[in-house]
Design a protein around this motif. Structure first.
Motif, PDB file in Angstrom:
ATOM      1  N   HIS A  22       2.618  41.587  -3.813  1.00 43.97           N
ATOM      2  CA  HIS A  22       1.660  42.509  -4.637  1.00 43.97           C
ATOM      3  C   HIS A  22       1.567  42.416  -5.849  1.00 43.97           C
ATOM      4  O   HIS A  22       0.565  42.202  -7.169  1.00 43.97           O
ATOM      5  N   TYR A  23       3.112  42.505  -7.079  1.00 43.87           N
ATOM      6  CA  TYR A  23       3.390  43.286  -7.770  1.00 43.87           C
ATOM      7  C   TYR A  23       4.296  41.561  -8.753  1.00 43.87           C
ATOM      8  O   TYR A  23       3.531  42.122  -9.813  1.00 43.87           O
ATOM      9  N   TYR A 202      -0.694  56.813  -6.705  1.00 46.46           N
ATOM     10  CA  TYR A 202      -0.453  55.757  -5.059  1.00 46.46           C
ATOM     11  C   TYR A 202      -0.074  54.413  -5.740  1.00 46.46           C
ATOM     12  O   TYR A 202      -0.025  53.782  -6.747  1.00 46.46           O
ATOM     13  N   PHE A 203       0.676  53.623  -5.012  1.00 48.41           N
ATOM     14  CA  PHE A 203       0.735  52.186  -5.017  1.00 48.41           C
ATOM     15  C   PHE A 203       0.482  51.924  -3.622  1.00 48.41           C
ATOM     16  O   PHE A 203       0.495  52.806  -2.779  1.00 48.41           O
ATOM     17  N   THR A 204      -0.368  50.038  -3.436  1.00 50.33           N
ATOM     18  CA  THR A 204      -0.079  50.637  -1.993  1.00 50.33           C
ATOM     19  C   THR A 204       0.697  48.846  -1.614  1.00 50.33           C
ATOM     20  O   THR A 204       0.817  48.477  -2.636  1.00 50.33           O
ATOM     21  N   VAL A 205       1.002  48.738  -0.870  1.00 52.78           N
ATOM     22  CA  VAL A 205       1.786  47.493  -0.398  1.00 52.78           C
ATOM     23  C   VAL A 205       1.134  47.651   1.343  1.00 52.78           C
ATOM     24  O   VAL A 205       0.939  47.847   2.059  1.00 52.78           O
ATOM     25  N   GLY A 206       0.064  46.515   1.693  1.00 53.67           N
ATOM     26  CA  GLY A 206      -0.090  46.114   2.367  1.00 53.67           C
ATOM     27  C   GLY A 206      -1.546  47.272   2.589  1.00 53.67           C
ATOM     28  O   GLY A 206      -2.608  47.040   1.822  1.00 53.67           O
ATOM     29  N   LYS A 207      -1.634  47.561   3.725  1.00 53.21           N
ATOM     30  CA  LYS A 207      -2.445  48.873   3.998  1.00 53.21           C
ATOM     31  C   LYS A 207      -1.891  49.708   4.181  1.00 53.21           C
ATOM     32  O   LYS A 207      -2.747  50.930   4.250  1.00 53.21           O
TER      33      LYS A 207
END
Length: 260
Positions: A22-23, A202-207
């Motif tokens: 993702h990053y 926040y940060f997102t990983v997958g769902k």
């Protein structure tokens, strides 16, 4: 009980490979290249080159299992000790250190460092230098007085922490408490380098969405000074990426040394 709707990194864990993809990947749709790759490498190169930060031991306490923030460090430190809070991140990092099949590809980041150097030939083996410098990858427990009990770390000349304080701290008191704990790993006069996200939620990983403690530049400066540090370097990089998988306004890199 925590009322946050978001997960906690150090409690729930995440998919370490998905986080890297993702990053930090070299994929065309990876939008954080300027914020989290180019800018990070460039600023840390400056911090180590002009900050007289060097010695035998550097301890890394960072989010996930990325490595590119340590490229410049391995030019100035003989030994790097990496502390990780969960097994998935340890396995992901060790896969790269041991050059195992399926390790995450970091060649695009070492190439960015070469572009910044006048004599780029000396940096062509930067990944191998970093692998050699990483002496230990150890699991830690944030709530223990000695985080890696029963092991004891030798005092370090530098502690670097990238985005970890952001995700483990629920509030200002937590941030300062963990900063104090990290600083106990230092020798007298030792340095700390903090990398964080400002005005983030926040940060997102997958769902899954993960908690980030919201703070600004003024807060982190006061936190360091309050713990007896003298600030040597501070750079704030305004966000350029366009994506809703992470919410932040800027990236801060701040280096300080402890008063003896």
């Amino acid at each position: 009980m925590d009322s946050s709707p978001h997960k906690l990194y150090h409690v729930h864990g995440f998919d370490s490979r998905q986080f890297l993809e993702h990053y930090f990947s070299d994929k065309p749709d990876m939008v954080f290249g300027d914020d989290l790759l180019k800018s990070l490498i460039d600023n840390l190169r400056q911090v180590f080159a002009v900050g007289h930060i060097n010695g035998d031991i550097l301890v890394d306490l960072s989010l996930g299992s990325f490595v590119h923030h340590l490229y410049s460090a391995c030019e100035f430190f003989k030994n790097i000790i990496v502390l990780k809070v969960n097994n998935r991140c340890i396995m992901e990092l060790k896969r790269w250190v041991d050059e195992r099949t399926g390790a995450f590809y970091w060649g695009h980041t070492s190439a960015l460092l070469q572009e910044k150097e006048e004599n780029s030939d000396q940096f062509q083996d930067q990944e191998e230098k970093l692998r050699s410098a990483i002496q230990h990858v150890v699991k830690y427990d944030l709530e223990k007085e000695n985080m890696i009990d029963p092991l004891v770390l030798p005092p370090a000349e530098c502690v670097i922490s990238a985005f970890l304080l952001d995700v483990i701290s629920k509030d200002q008191n937590d941030y300062i408490r963990y900063l104090r704990k990290f600083s106990r790993l230092l020798k007298p006069g030792g340095h700390v380098i903090l990398i964080g996200s400002l005005d983030s939620k926040y940060f997102t990983v997958g769902k899954d969405k993960f908690h980030i403690f919201t703070y600004d530049e003024d807060f982190v400066r006061k936190a360091l000074v309050g713990e007896g540090f003298i600030i040597d370097y501070c750079k704030v990089k305004e966000r350029t990426s366009v994506s809703d998988i992470a919410d932040y306004k800027a990236i801060i890199i701040i280096a300080a040394h402890k008063e003896k």
